[in-house]
Design an enzyme around this catalytic site. Structure first.
Site, short mmCIF file in Angstrom:
data_model
loop_
_atom_site.label_atom_id
_atom_site.label_comp_id
_atom_site.label_asym_id
_atom_site.label_seq_id
_atom_site.Cartn_x
_atom_site.Cartn_y
_atom_site.Cartn_z
N TYR A 102 40.10 46.64 71.95
CA TYR A 102 38.97 47.73 71.80
C TYR A 102 39.56 49.09 72.78
O TYR A 102 40.10 49.01 73.96
CB TYR A 102 37.77 47.08 72.49
CG TYR A 102 36.58 48.06 72.43
CD1 TYR A 102 35.87 48.27 71.50
CD2 TYR A 102 36.01 48.46 73.92
CE1 TYR A 102 34.74 49.13 71.43
CE2 TYR A 102 35.11 49.38 73.93
CZ TYR A 102 34.58 49.72 72.83
OH TYR A 102 33.43 50.62 72.81
N LYS A 199 26.75 44.29 70.54
CA LYS A 199 26.89 43.85 69.11
C LYS A 199 26.17 42.80 68.71
O LYS A 199 25.01 42.97 68.37
CB LYS A 199 28.38 43.83 69.22
CG LYS A 199 29.30 44.98 69.93
CD LYS A 199 29.17 46.14 69.27
CE LYS A 199 29.66 47.42 70.14
NZ LYS A 199 30.76 47.12 70.75
#
Ligand code: PLP
Length: 384
Positions: A102, A199
């Site tokens: 990420y 998320k």
């Protein structure tokens, strides 16, 4: 709670609920208090101590889902990641980091580790050998993220956990993309599981949060640092997150069912040059996916043919939102070259297989036929 191993959906709905002993309400009451009675109390409660009733109990739900002893809830995924890293690493230590991680995590490491005296190596690729090759005598942490973003490559979780154990090195995984519905790294031997709860845990694109699950010993050590760094989540958001997590398993299962069908649809479409999804036989890690995942997740990427310019494709979509972030119940698509990976050099992007025609697709819960219609329509509109 029932005195037996309870199922995934039961953990999602019931584990860690705050019982309403006064009124018998069906859902957890919310404790917004920042001030608690201390006389004759063994626990001194304060939101930044991560021990308000809602925080403590949501941490238990997440621990139960990850088959971990304990958990801690943070104000964002990056708060969870930075706290774990600074708990595991001190000046003079070295970390082995998966190459394909990420962007925020990469930035944390590349921009700040040097000034803390922490050394690191990014692996050459995602093979276990590549991790092993990076280990030094002062390595204290191995950090992975699988499936990876945006190419959906997999790391062999069991092999990495075993490698860490054989050398006495802590292993941590960012499990955001898979969720414990699909993979439970603790059961494969990993020490620490991290989530951006922004998320799938949140799932409705309206909460920023993070979570960590691990052994009680590691969570105690993490708490010791976290209470001083102060990255706790507001109890209102904790309460919202608990509400969202009741549907985690049914959401993720519906999303991955859609994703599998859409991956097959895209693979057959003439405008699509390649589809990256661990559930496809063509995916290089398909066999590994079968051993460490239950299902293949709801994230996929695909490469459009040059006659279908990616930007005009995204602009032509009606239902699917061309939005940053991912994992909500609504489908979203992005161009990693313009968003998540825009800061990388073109050469670095190319090395990771990220072209300007690559689209990352976070598949939602909409009716499959409507998603397919939307994609077909947008491809017709954008065709050169
Ligand atoms: C979004 C994300 C993060 C960072 O989480 P925030 O909640 O935005 O801080 C970390 N890892 C992965 C895989 C992510 O998708």
């Amino acid at each position: 709670m029932l005195k037996r191993d309870i199922g995934l959906n039961t953990i999602c709905t019931h584990s860690g609920a705050v019982e309403d002993v006064v009124y018998g309400g069906a859902v957890s009451p919310i404790y917004m208090s920042t001030s608690y009675d201390f006389i004759d109390k063994s626990t001194k409660r304060y939101p930044r101590y991560f021990n308000t009733p809602n925080q403590e109990l949501l941490a238990k739900k997440i621990a139960a889902l990850e088959a971990a002893e304990a958990g801690l809830i943070f104000s964002s995924g990056m708060a969870a990641i930075s706290n774990v890293m600074l708990m595991a690493l001190k000046s003079g230590d070295h970390a082995v980091i998966q190459n394909d991680i990420y962007g925020g995590t990469r930035n944390l490491i590349e921009s700040h580790f040097k000034s803390y005296g922490i050394d690191y190596s990014f692996t050459k690729d995602l093979t276990s050998k590549s991790f092993k090759d990076c280990i030094k005598t002062n390595t204290k942490l191995i950090y992975i993220e699988t499936p990876s973003n945006p190419m959906l490559k997999l790391v062999d979780i069991f092999a990495i956990a075993k490698l860490g154990k054989s050398k006495g090195i802590l292993t941590a995984i960012d499990n955001t993309f898979a969720t414990p519905v699909i993979q439970k790294p603790i059961t494969l031997g990993v020490d620490i599981v991290i989530h951006s709860a922004t998320k799938y845990f949140g799932g409705h694109s309206d909460i920023t949060a993070g979570a960590v699950a691990s052994s009680q010993k590691i969570v105690d050590k993490l708490w010791d640092l976290a209470k001083d760094f102060g990255g706790n989540l507001s109890d209102f958001s904790v309460w919202m997150l608990e509400r969202s997590m009741k549907t985690l398993a049914i959401r993720v299962k519906a999303q991955q069912k859609n994703a599998r069908k859409l991956a097959r649809f895209l693979e057959k479409h003439a405008a699509v040059e390649a589809v990256y999804y661990p559930g496809l036989k063509s995916h290089p890690n398909h066999d590994l996916a079968k051993t460490q995942m239950r299902g293949y997740g709801a994230m996929l990427s695909f490469q459009l043919h040059e006659n279908y310019p990616a930007l005009s494709f995204l602009k032509s979509l009606i239902l699917i939102k061309p939005n940053m972030s991912l994992a909500g119940v609504e489908s979203t698509m992005i161009m990693p070259s313009k968003t998540s990976h825009a800061l990388l050099s073109e050469a670095d992007r190319k090395a990771q297989g990220i072209s300007d025609q690559l689209i990352r697709f976070s598949v939602g819960i909409e009716s499959k036929k409507d998603l397919i219609y939307d994609i077909k329509h947008a491809l017709n509109v954008c065709k050169k």
